[in-house]
Write an enzyme that holds these catalytic residues in place. Structure first.
Site, mmCIF file in Angstrom:
data_model
loop_
_atom_site.group_PDB
_atom_site.id
_atom_site.type_symbol
_atom_site.label_atom_id
_atom_site.label_comp_id
_atom_site.label_asym_id
_atom_site.label_seq_id
_atom_site.Cartn_x
_atom_site.Cartn_y
_atom_site.Cartn_z
ATOM 1 N N TYR A 56 0.856 -1.184 0.000
ATOM 2 C CA TYR A 56 0.000 0.000 0.000
ATOM 3 C C TYR A 56 0.894 1.237 0.000
ATOM 4 O O TYR A 56 1.369 1.687 1.043
ATOM 5 C CB TYR A 56 -0.932 0.004 1.213
ATOM 6 C CG TYR A 56 -1.899 -1.156 1.267
ATOM 7 C CD1 TYR A 56 -2.178 -1.919 0.128
ATOM 8 C CD2 TYR A 56 -2.529 -1.518 2.452
ATOM 9 C CE1 TYR A 56 -3.060 -2.989 0.170
ATOM 10 C CE2 TYR A 56 -3.422 -2.578 2.503
ATOM 11 C CZ TYR A 56 -3.669 -3.316 1.362
ATOM 12 O OH TYR A 56 -4.548 -4.373 1.415
ATOM 13 N N LEU A 216 -17.820 -1.936 0.038
ATOM 14 C CA LEU A 216 -18.575 -0.796 -0.500
ATOM 15 C C LEU A 216 -18.212 -0.515 -1.951
ATOM 16 O O LEU A 216 -18.561 0.537 -2.495
ATOM 17 C CB LEU A 216 -18.323 0.452 0.361
ATOM 18 C CG LEU A 216 -18.694 0.315 1.838
ATOM 19 C CD1 LEU A 216 -18.381 1.603 2.587
ATOM 20 C CD2 LEU A 216 -20.164 -0.054 2.005
#
Length: 323
Positions: A56, A216
């Site tokens: 990341y 989501l």
């Protein structure tokens, strides 16, 4: 709930920190201050599981997590990962900005990764150490070899639990054949139910915690993506199925159809999307990719929603009609 033999209980919603790391995949945003505040806000709501990875933004997310947990390390359950590297040989995975990420689960590579992760996180142990992606040719380290090395790390106390992300059901069986597997991360949302066919049942049958990421759909199911949105080139959303114009419109129509449920449960679309996943099985957990304190404060509300079987089935039926 418990994850494997990791000592403390964890909440069924954890905090995923991919976006908190910023970088080219997220429009070059460096969200250190907000990231730290978000992690602290999560703990205030008993969200003590924080998920990160070296991949990341090339270690940046781990650095931010390390700063956030400093002084309160024992209050957190930290997941970090191995298997995506940018400073060694491996099978090509992706190009992020000007740098290339490669796949490698060779024990020597994992050893270097773990040392770097411990330094960035400012800790001397990892609660759950997870392989980020399976190894593939031409650097296809056998799962047996990787698991043997991870079990050795566990015996030394450097890691407390073992996880695997983005694996299939046969790979899960192989992990279990050669050692421990405490948790599997999988892409799972009401719009992407692929894992229900085989992977999820195998995990549940063997007592492996299922952790859903992208619940989501990168903001779509939170109502945070405007109609007509087109991801810029190089953005993490670019090329994803539900960000194709026609699919995005269908997903947004579905959110409009959820209006009666939002009113019934006095909640947001994000709450409904997360509550739907949690309703599938008690051994299923969710990662929230919140980047602001108010977002994690909102998402934890999903744990208090008692979604009825009838409403969960209606939501599934609508989603199945559009894909």
């Amino acid at each position: 709930m418990k994850i494997g033999n990791v000592g403390q209980d964890v909440s069924r919603i954890g905090l995923g920190t991919w976006a908190i790391g910023g970088g080219p995949a997220f429009d070059g945003v460096d969200a250190e201050d907000l990231g730290i505040q978000t992690i602290h806000e999560g703990l205030a709501h008993k969200v003590n599981l924080v998920d990160t990875a070296p991949g990341y933004n090339f270690g940046r997310s781990e650095e931010i997590v390390g700063k956030a947990i400093a002084g309160n390390r024992e209050d957190y359950v930290v997941i970090t990962k191995c298997g995506l590297i940018w400073d060694g040989e491996g099978s090509f995975f992706n190009k992020v900005g000007d740098r290339v990420l490669n796949r490698s689960l060779d024990p020597a590579s994992i050893e270097r990764e773990l040392e770097a992760s411990l330094t960035r996180l400012g800790t001397d142990y990892i609660d759950i150490y997870m392989t980020h992606w399976p190894a593939i040719e031409p650097f296809n380290t056998p799962i047996a070899e990787t698991v043997e090395y991870l079990m050795g790390l566990k015996e030394k106390g450097l890691i407390h639990g073992i996880g695997a992300a983005n694996v299939d059901s046969n790979q899960v069986r192989e992990y279990l054949k050669y050692g421990d597997l405490d948790i599997v991360q999988m892409r799972y949302s009401i719009l992407d139910r692929t894992v229900e066919k085989d992977l999820m049942p195998v995990c549940i049958e063997n007592g492996v915690t299922v952790q859903a990421y992208s619940p989501l759909e990168m903001g779509i199911l939170a109502g945070a993506v405007p109609r007509g949105y087109v991801p810029p080139a190089g953005n993490a959303r670019a090329g994803k199925k539900w960000f194709e114009p026609a699919n995005l419109e269908l997903a947004q129509d579905m959110l409009d159809a959820w209006a009666p449920l939002r009113e019934k449960y006095d909640c947001s679309s994000a709450d409904l999307a997360i509550a739907w996943i949690l309703a599938q099985d008690e051994n299923v957990t969710v990662l929230s990719g919140s980047t602001r304190p108010e977002e994690i404060s909102e998402n934890v509300r999903a744990m208090s929603i008692n979604l009825s079987d009838e409403d969960a089935a209606w939501m599934r039926g609508y989603a199945e009609k559009i894909g």
